[in-house]
Design a protein around this motif. Structure first.
Motif, PDB file in Angstrom:
ATOM      1  N   LEU A   1       0.808  -1.140  -0.025  1.00 23.46           N
ATOM      2  CA  LEU A   1      -0.025  -0.057   0.006  1.00 23.46           C
ATOM      3  C   LEU A   1       0.902   1.269  -0.155  1.00 23.46           C
ATOM      4  O   LEU A   1       0.274   2.536  -0.360  1.00 23.46           O
ATOM      5  CB  LEU A   1      -0.769   0.108   1.259  1.00 23.46           C
ATOM      6  N   LEU A   2       2.174   1.120   0.398  1.00 24.32           N
ATOM      7  CA  LEU A   2       3.077   2.242   0.473  1.00 24.32           C
ATOM      8  C   LEU A   2       3.513   2.674  -0.919  1.00 24.32           C
ATOM      9  O   LEU A   2       4.106   2.009  -1.734  1.00 24.32           O
ATOM     10  CB  LEU A   2       4.461   1.510   1.450  1.00 24.32           C
ATOM     11  N   HIS A   3       3.328   3.826  -1.206  1.00 27.64           N
ATOM     12  CA  HIS A   3       3.794   4.800  -2.478  1.00 27.64           C
ATOM     13  C   HIS A   3       5.345   4.682  -2.399  1.00 27.64           C
ATOM     14  O   HIS A   3       5.879   5.191  -1.394  1.00 27.64           O
ATOM     15  CB  HIS A   3       3.286   5.963  -2.553  1.00 27.64           C
ATOM     16  N   ASP A   4       6.011   4.177  -3.473  1.00 36.90           N
ATOM     17  CA  ASP A   4       7.418   4.095  -3.652  1.00 36.90           C
ATOM     18  C   ASP A   4       8.124   3.369  -2.344  1.00 36.90           C
ATOM     19  O   ASP A   4       9.098   3.493  -1.914  1.00 36.90           O
ATOM     20  CB  ASP A   4       8.137   5.429  -3.229  1.00 36.90           C
ATOM     21  N   ARG A   5       7.412   2.193  -2.165  1.00 28.65           N
ATOM     22  CA  ARG A   5       7.740   1.307  -1.150  1.00 28.65           C
ATOM     23  C   ARG A   5       9.275   0.656  -1.294  1.00 28.65           C
ATOM     24  O   ARG A   5       9.864   0.522  -0.045  1.00 28.65           O
ATOM     25  CB  ARG A   5       6.766   0.153  -0.947  1.00 28.65           C
ATOM     26  N   GLN A   6       9.523   0.610  -2.468  1.00 25.77           N
ATOM     27  CA  GLN A   6      10.948  -0.182  -2.624  1.00 25.77           C
ATOM     28  C   GLN A   6      12.055   0.741  -2.058  1.00 25.77           C
ATOM     29  O   GLN A   6      13.306   0.321  -1.814  1.00 25.77           O
ATOM     30  CB  GLN A   6      11.131  -0.175  -4.294  1.00 25.77           C
TER      31      GLN A   6
ATOM     32  N   LEU B   1       7.156  -8.551   3.579  1.00 26.22           N
ATOM     33  CA  LEU B   1       7.440  -7.280   3.264  1.00 26.22           C
ATOM     34  C   LEU B   1       8.555  -7.191   2.368  1.00 26.22           C
ATOM     35  O   LEU B   1       8.877  -6.229   1.523  1.00 26.22           O
ATOM     36  CB  LEU B   1       7.773  -6.196   4.374  1.00 26.22           C
ATOM     37  N   LEU B   2       9.617  -8.195   2.526  1.00 28.24           N
ATOM     38  CA  LEU B   2      10.766  -8.553   1.946  1.00 28.24           C
ATOM     39  C   LEU B   2      10.664  -8.211   0.266  1.00 28.24           C
ATOM     40  O   LEU B   2       9.977  -8.813  -0.398  1.00 28.24           O
ATOM     41  CB  LEU B   2      11.280  -9.690   2.119  1.00 28.24           C
ATOM     42  N   LEU B   3      11.505  -7.430  -0.099  1.00 29.43           N
ATOM     43  CA  LEU B   3      11.801  -7.168  -1.638  1.00 29.43           C
ATOM     44  C   LEU B   3      12.858  -7.852  -2.175  1.00 29.43           C
ATOM     45  O   LEU B   3      14.053  -7.414  -1.511  1.00 29.43           O
ATOM     46  CB  LEU B   3      11.582  -5.864  -2.174  1.00 29.43           C
ATOM     47  N   ASP B   4      13.173  -8.782  -2.865  1.00 32.03           N
ATOM     48  CA  ASP B   4      14.300  -9.161  -3.470  1.00 32.03           C
ATOM     49  C   ASP B   4      14.678  -8.664  -4.867  1.00 32.03           C
ATOM     50  O   ASP B   4      14.195  -8.826  -5.957  1.00 32.03           O
ATOM     51  CB  ASP B   4      14.079 -10.783  -3.941  1.00 32.03           C
ATOM     52  N   ASP B   5      15.446  -7.520  -4.739  1.00 31.90           N
ATOM     53  CA  ASP B   5      15.950  -6.629  -5.857  1.00 31.90           C
ATOM     54  C   ASP B   5      17.322  -6.389  -5.795  1.00 31.90           C
ATOM     55  O   ASP B   5      17.729  -6.841  -5.031  1.00 31.90           O
ATOM     56  CB  ASP B   5      14.863  -5.382  -5.699  1.00 31.90           C
ATOM     57  N   GLU B   6      17.572  -5.329  -6.623  1.00 37.82           N
ATOM     58  CA  GLU B   6      18.884  -4.956  -6.741  1.00 37.82           C
ATOM     59  C   GLU B   6      19.326  -3.755  -5.863  1.00 37.82           C
ATOM     60  O   GLU B   6      20.505  -3.438  -5.856  1.00 37.82           O
ATOM     61  CB  GLU B   6      19.255  -4.489  -8.139  1.00 37.82           C
ATOM     62  N   LEU B   7      18.492  -3.373  -5.083  1.00 36.07           N
ATOM     63  CA  LEU B   7      18.755  -2.161  -4.164  1.00 36.07           C
ATOM     64  C   LEU B   7      19.210  -2.602  -3.068  1.00 36.07           C
ATOM     65  O   LEU B   7      19.524  -3.831  -2.757  1.00 36.07           O
ATOM     66  CB  LEU B   7      17.358  -1.557  -3.867  1.00 36.07           C
ATOM     67  N   ARG B   8      19.593  -1.820  -2.060  1.00 38.87           N
ATOM     68  CA  ARG B   8      20.206  -2.064  -0.604  1.00 38.87           C
ATOM     69  C   ARG B   8      19.353  -3.057   0.281  1.00 38.87           C
ATOM     70  O   ARG B   8      18.131  -3.034   0.133  1.00 38.87           O
ATOM     71  CB  ARG B   8      20.447  -0.825   0.157  1.00 38.87           C
ATOM     72  N   THR B   9      20.156  -4.008   0.786  1.00 36.77           N
ATOM     73  CA  THR B   9      19.477  -5.201   1.278  1.00 36.77           C
ATOM     74  C   THR B   9      18.234  -4.525   2.731  1.00 36.77           C
ATOM     75  O   THR B   9      18.882  -3.251   3.277  1.00 36.77           O
ATOM     76  CB  THR B   9      20.280  -5.951   2.239  1.00 36.77           C
TER      77      THR B   9
END
Length: 448
Positions: free
Chosen positions: A159-164, A206-214
């Motif tokens: 629900l969070l805008h720009d959550r990443q 909530l975890l995002l598996d992406d290329e950004l900071r852990t």
């Protein structure tokens, strides 16, 4: 489904100065996200936006693009601090020019038991909602009483805008009740810690598996005081799910025993915010931090050493208090110097009084009895700042606070602590360094 907008108010003023190092912060309003999660579970389509340090006009354009003027539902605004009042007033004015939607404002510490006073400052707001809102929010939409238990609500980060870009928070308990005179939760009773099994489920969600900071969550608790049993349970569920993420929490010197620290490290604590406040015996007594300040400092010394030995980075929080002078600051500086090898960073601030005048006058009187006096030039609605003594005015104290922090914190250490919890996950050290070099401001870290 109807869109419901939740807005965490931004700031036009900052407590520690309007520079790059502060205005890059993205503070997650996890309380507001919890309200949006309740509304989502009730069948609506909520969206959560943070004003941060964007101007009200720029922010208004963002929410309009995302459909603010198309919804018929109330617009909810959370005011996390008195520094956000002016921002809120400007935004609500912009909304009312274009929309007839009801605007409901919350923020338990800002309301401070006086809805009428806040309403008088926010003429474009329709309703003020005091206290905790989980059991009120759905009622404002449906009119139906909600008596559900939201003690262990799992927040919906989608629900969070720009959550990443946000580092997540996991609320593990509420309340404190330790009685420190400067704390807004001094009389709030401490609640039981959230079960570790639920913490791991929340983290997995909530975890995002992406290329950004852990992602390194902040365990939110006004008084984080884990038991051996709770930490062992957290260690076990981490092993069960093979989730070995690092986390952070704020602790009091006198709330942790020596045997707890190794368990916190094994359970994944990467950073501890340690509320030392002062190493002056006299100042500790004034703050009501401890009736036996000598023992308090002995415990702090042991705790710092243990955290260092178990590879937990320690940020020591210091606060210059009423009656402060060169001698008391020297006591704190000398104590910190004696423990320098164990300290990763120092955050030093100057005491302020928050709240409506009628509610904080007792605290102000207490500070003045210790030699402080109000600094009217640096005070505004909801925030009173002080000359700490005849020997140390507000401006000198603020400069001394930055100086003390700089002595114990490099630019790299400062960035590491901020990036762990507050800076956007795509904001890297080289970018930070370049912005600092261009700005050439006054910071709480060394630029050498």
């Amino acid at each position: 489904m109807s869109l419901v907008f939740f807005i965490s108010a931004g700031q036009l003023k900052t407590k520690k100065g309007a520079n790059v190092s502060n205005q890059r912060n993205m503070y997650l309003n996890y309380g507001l996200l919890s309200l949006a999660t309740v509304v989502k579970n009730a069948g609506y389509s909520p969206l959560v936006f943070h004003g941060n340090f964007t101007s009200p006009a720029e922010f208004f354009e963002v929410v309009v693009v995302n459909g603010l003027l198309k919804t018929q539902c109330p617009i909810y605004i959370s005011i996390p601090s008195y520094y956000a009042l002016t921002w809120t007033n400007e935004l609500t004015f912009l909304i009312k020019q274009k929309s007839k939607n009801k605007i409901i404002v919350g923020g338990r510490w800002v309301i401070d038991g006086d809805e009428d006073l806040l309403k008088a400052e926010l003429p474009y707001v329709d309703e003020i909602s005091p206290g905790l809102g989980e059991n009120k929010i759905v009622t404002t939409l449906t009119g139906i009483i909600d008596d559900n238990d939201y003690s262990y609500l799992m927040l919906d980060y989608s629900l969070l805008h720009d959550r990443q870009y946000y580092q997540p928070s996991i609320e593990v308990s509420r309340g404190c009740g330790k009685g420190c005179l400067f704390c807004q939760e001094k009389d709030e009773p401490l609640k039981q810690l959230k079960p570790p099994e639920l913490i791991l489920k929340e983290y997995n969600k909530l975890l995002l598996d992406d290329e950004l900071r852990t992602m390194t969550p902040y365990f939110e608790a006004s008084l984080f005081s884990p038991t051996e049993e709770w930490l062992k349970a957290l260690i076990n569920v981490r092993k069960k799910y093979q989730k070995f993420f690092l986390w952070r929490a704020e602790c009091r010197v006198d709330s942790l025993s020596k045997r707890i620290v190794p368990l916190m490290a094994e359970a994944g604590m990467g950073v501890i915010d340690l509320g030392l406040e002062s190493a002056s015996l006299e100042q500790l007594r004034k703050m009501n931090k401890s009736s036996r300040p000598e023992n308090y400092l002995e415990r702090a010394s042991s705790l710092l050493r243990l955290c260092y030995e178990h590879k937990i980075k320690t940020k020591v929080n210091v606060m210059f208090y009423a009656g402060e002078n060169d001698s008391s600051i020297a006591e704190t500086r000398n104590w910190l110097n004696a423990h320098r090898e164990y300290i990763y960073g120092v955050s030093c601030g100057v005491v302020s009084a928050f709240g409506w005048d009628c509610n904080k006058q007792g605290f102000i009187d207490e500070l003045c009895q210790y030699g402080a006096s109000v600094c009217p030039e640096e005070s505004f609605l909801g925030v009173t700042n002080f000359h700490l003594s005849d020997a140390l005015n507000f401006y000198q104290a603020s400069n001394e606070a930055k100086k003390l922090s700089r002595e114990f914190m490099t630019m790299e250490q400062f960035f590491s602590l901020k990036a762990f919890s507050y800076y956007p996950r795509n904001y890297m050290f080289e970018q930070f360094k370049n912005e600092i070099n261009l700005e050439q401001g006054s910071y709480s870290f060394r630029c050498d």
